[in-house]
Design a protein around this motif. Structure first.
Motif, PDB file in Angstrom:
ATOM      1  N   PRO A 106      67.914  50.969  49.883  1.00  0.00           N
ATOM      2  CA  PRO A 106      66.540  51.092  50.383  1.00  0.00           C
ATOM      3  C   PRO A 106      65.702  49.891  49.925  1.00  0.00           C
ATOM      4  N   TYR A 107      64.652  49.603  50.671  1.00  0.00           N
ATOM      5  CA  TYR A 107      63.779  48.459  50.372  1.00  0.00           C
ATOM      6  C   TYR A 107      62.470  48.956  49.776  1.00  0.00           C
ATOM      7  N   GLN A 108      62.094  48.373  48.654  1.00  0.00           N
ATOM      8  CA  GLN A 108      60.807  48.720  48.036  1.00  0.00           C
ATOM      9  C   GLN A 108      59.827  47.583  48.231  1.00  0.00           C
ATOM     10  N   ILE A 109      58.652  47.878  48.789  1.00  0.00           N
ATOM     11  CA  ILE A 109      57.586  46.880  48.891  1.00  0.00           C
ATOM     12  C   ILE A 109      57.275  46.418  47.463  1.00  0.00           C
ATOM     13  N   PRO A 110      57.171  45.089  47.229  1.00  0.00           N
ATOM     14  CA  PRO A 110      56.892  44.620  45.865  1.00  0.00           C
ATOM     15  C   PRO A 110      55.636  45.312  45.301  1.00  0.00           C
ATOM     16  N   THR A 111      55.747  45.793  44.076  1.00  0.00           N
ATOM     17  CA  THR A 111      54.614  46.523  43.478  1.00  0.00           C
ATOM     18  C   THR A 111      53.671  45.581  42.739  1.00  0.00           C
ATOM     19  N   ASP A 112      54.064  44.304  42.609  1.00  0.00           N
ATOM     20  CA  ASP A 112      53.245  43.344  41.866  1.00  0.00           C
ATOM     21  C   ASP A 112      52.432  42.430  42.777  1.00  0.00           C
ATOM     22  N   GLY A 113      52.096  42.918  43.962  1.00  0.00           N
ATOM     23  CA  GLY A 113      51.271  42.157  44.890  1.00  0.00           C
ATOM     24  C   GLY A 113      50.287  43.072  45.592  1.00  0.00           C
ATOM     25  N   PRO A 114      49.366  42.493  46.375  1.00  0.00           N
ATOM     26  CA  PRO A 114      48.268  43.277  46.967  1.00  0.00           C
ATOM     27  C   PRO A 114      48.712  44.379  47.926  1.00  0.00           C
ATOM     28  N   THR A 115      49.845  44.198  48.636  1.00  0.00           N
ATOM     29  CA  THR A 115      50.313  45.296  49.498  1.00  0.00           C
ATOM     30  C   THR A 115      50.737  46.476  48.622  1.00  0.00           C
ATOM     31  N   GLY A 116      51.464  46.183  47.536  1.00  0.00           N
ATOM     32  CA  GLY A 116      51.893  47.223  46.605  1.00  0.00           C
ATOM     33  C   GLY A 116      50.727  47.890  45.883  1.00  0.00           C
ATOM     34  N   TRP A 117      49.697  47.086  45.496  1.00  0.00           N
ATOM     35  CA  TRP A 117      48.523  47.683  44.818  1.00  0.00           C
ATOM     36  C   TRP A 117      47.843  48.674  45.739  1.00  0.00           C
ATOM     37  N   PHE A 118      47.677  48.239  46.998  1.00  0.00           N
ATOM     38  CA  PHE A 118      47.008  49.068  48.004  1.00  0.00           C
ATOM     39  C   PHE A 118      47.746  50.401  48.176  1.00  0.00           C
ATOM     40  N   ILE A 119      49.078  50.324  48.278  1.00  0.00           N
ATOM     41  CA  ILE A 119      49.882  51.535  48.454  1.00  0.00           C
ATOM     42  C   ILE A 119      49.748  52.441  47.234  1.00  0.00           C
ATOM     43  N   GLU A 120      49.796  51.838  46.048  1.00  0.00           N
ATOM     44  CA  GLU A 120      49.719  52.634  44.822  1.00  0.00           C
ATOM     45  C   GLU A 120      48.352  53.291  44.658  1.00  0.00           C
ATOM     46  N   GLU A 153      32.751  48.889  47.452  1.00  0.00           N
ATOM     47  CA  GLU A 153      33.966  49.024  48.265  1.00  0.00           C
ATOM     48  C   GLU A 153      34.127  47.844  49.231  1.00  0.00           C
ATOM     49  N   TYR A 154      33.022  47.405  49.792  1.00  0.00           N
ATOM     50  CA  TYR A 154      33.053  46.265  50.709  1.00  0.00           C
ATOM     51  C   TYR A 154      33.522  45.002  49.981  1.00  0.00           C
ATOM     52  N   ARG A 155      33.025  44.816  48.734  1.00  0.00           N
ATOM     53  CA  ARG A 155      33.411  43.619  47.972  1.00  0.00           C
ATOM     54  C   ARG A 155      34.874  43.687  47.538  1.00  0.00           C
ATOM     55  N   VAL A 156      35.331  44.869  47.182  1.00  0.00           N
ATOM     56  CA  VAL A 156      36.749  45.022  46.826  1.00  0.00           C
ATOM     57  C   VAL A 156      37.631  44.719  48.049  1.00  0.00           C
ATOM     58  N   LEU A 157      37.198  45.188  49.192  1.00  0.00           N
ATOM     59  CA  LEU A 157      37.946  44.885  50.424  1.00  0.00           C
ATOM     60  C   LEU A 157      38.036  43.377  50.638  1.00  0.00           C
ATOM     61  N   LYS A 158      36.885  42.708  50.470  1.00  0.00           N
ATOM     62  CA  LYS A 158      36.853  41.259  50.690  1.00  0.00           C
ATOM     63  C   LYS A 158      37.830  40.557  49.742  1.00  0.00           C
ATOM     64  N   GLN A 159      37.811  40.947  48.460  1.00  0.00           N
ATOM     65  CA  GLN A 159      38.712  40.331  47.477  1.00  0.00           C
ATOM     66  C   GLN A 159      40.171  40.636  47.808  1.00  0.00           C
ATOM     67  N   TRP A 160      40.425  41.875  48.227  1.00  0.00           N
ATOM     68  CA  TRP A 160      41.808  42.259  48.551  1.00  0.00           C
ATOM     69  C   TRP A 160      42.346  41.464  49.744  1.00  0.00           C
ATOM     70  N   LEU A 161      41.496  41.276  50.747  1.00  0.00           N
ATOM     71  CA  LEU A 161      41.923  40.487  51.911  1.00  0.00           C
ATOM     72  C   LEU A 161      42.253  39.059  51.484  1.00  0.00           C
ATOM     73  N   ILE A 162      41.417  38.507  50.597  1.00  0.00           N
ATOM     74  CA  ILE A 162      41.683  37.159  50.068  1.00  0.00           C
ATOM     75  C   ILE A 162      43.023  37.157  49.325  1.00  0.00           C
TER      76      ILE A 162
END
Ligand code: MBD
Ligand code: FE
Length: 279
Positions: A194-208, A58-67
């Motif tokens: 309405p505005y949809q956060i892009p689903t093809d980027g890390p913010t969208g992945w996180f939400i999904e 989980e820590y490594r996934v977090l690190k990659q996601w932040l990158i």
């Protein structure tokens, strides 16, 4: 075949990051305050790691996601969606004028100056229901503020913002309205989607991955300024609209909801007045 590029998470993220990076931001935070804040942030993180027993994977996934968030340019998006509403709440303390809301990542300064009665710049074939938005800018005593400006920007009928989606001309659905001698304005525009956060980027992945939804209700963004008055940055929403009760950005307020009704000419029309605190 289409000749326009379609919007991507990396495209709008990169544009938002480039725009933000051009501002020269600073804050006069003394070392003692910085140390106190940083200590609390690290303590909160330590508690979360302990409470949930965060693992190495989980820590490594977090690190990659932040990158990834950085590489897609999505820090302005992620921070404005999940953190800015708390900052705005603190900033509003002690004020009594019109409620504020978050600026979000898509403000552009210096948009076209427009007279008090105007139509926002839009494409010849701009899709969407026409909307006439009128009102007055006043001080706390109810006096109209003649020198005020109302900066308005909003998404189009597909939920996309000019400057942050490649297929929309710069300046589209954005303007700086100079109010009249009584502080009044009447702006013709179109109803945003309405505005949809892009689903093809890390913010969208996180939400999904978290099982949340990526939507903001339809909204108008406003920045209202007058000499000697405190600038307000806010948003206005639409009664009965989707996602009004569960905005992913937690930025709606009951005082900020419009309920447009057809006027004599059949065009939707709504009035909203802004009240500015002293600077
Ligand atoms: C938006 O349109 C917005 O207003 C906010 C706050 C965040 C992301 C997109
Ligand atoms: Fe927005």
């Amino acid at each position: 075949m289409t000749t326009t590029e379609s919007p991507t998470a990396a495209g709008s993220g990169t544009a938002a990051t480039e725009k933000f990076s051009q501002e020269r931001v600073s804050a006069d935070t003394p070392p003692e305050r910085l140390s106190a804040i940083a200590t609390d942030v690290l303590d909160a993180l330590a508690q979360i790691v302990d409470k949930h027993g965060i693992t190495y994977p989980e820590y490594r996934v977090l690190k990659q996601w932040l990158i990834d968030v950085g590489q897609y340019g999505e820090w302005p998006l992620w921070l404005d969606v999940f953190v800015e509403h708390n900052i705005e709440e603190v900033a509003y303390r002690g004020q009594s004028g019109t409620k504020g809301s978050i600026e979000g990542p898509y403000y552009v300064a210096g948009t076209t100056s427009l007279p008090a009665r105007c139509t926002l710049p839009m494409r010849e074939d701009e899709a969407g229901t026409r909307l006439v938005f009128e009102g007055q800018v006043r001080d706390l005593d109810g006096n109209g503020l003649s020198g005020a400006t109302v900066e308005l920007w909003h998404a189009d009928d597909q939920g996309y913002y000019s400057h942050f989606a490649p297929h929309i001309p710069d300046g589209n659905l954005r303007g700086t309205i100079e109010v009249d001698e009584d502080g009044r304005f009447e702006i013709t525009t179109v109803q945003p989607a309405p505005y949809q956060i892009p689903t093809d980027g890390p913010t969208g992945w996180f939400i999904e991955k978290a099982g949340w939804h990526p939507w903001r209700p339809a909204h108008l963004h406003l920045m209202v300024k007058a000499p000697g008055k405190r600038t307000i940055t806010t948003q206005l929403y639409f009664a009965g609209g989707d996602w009004l009760e569960n905005d992913v950005a937690t930025a709606t307020k009951p005082e900020l909801i419009l309920d447009p009704k057809p006027g004599a000419d059949g065009v939707d029309r709504v009035t909203y007045d802004f009240v500015l605190d002293p600077a």
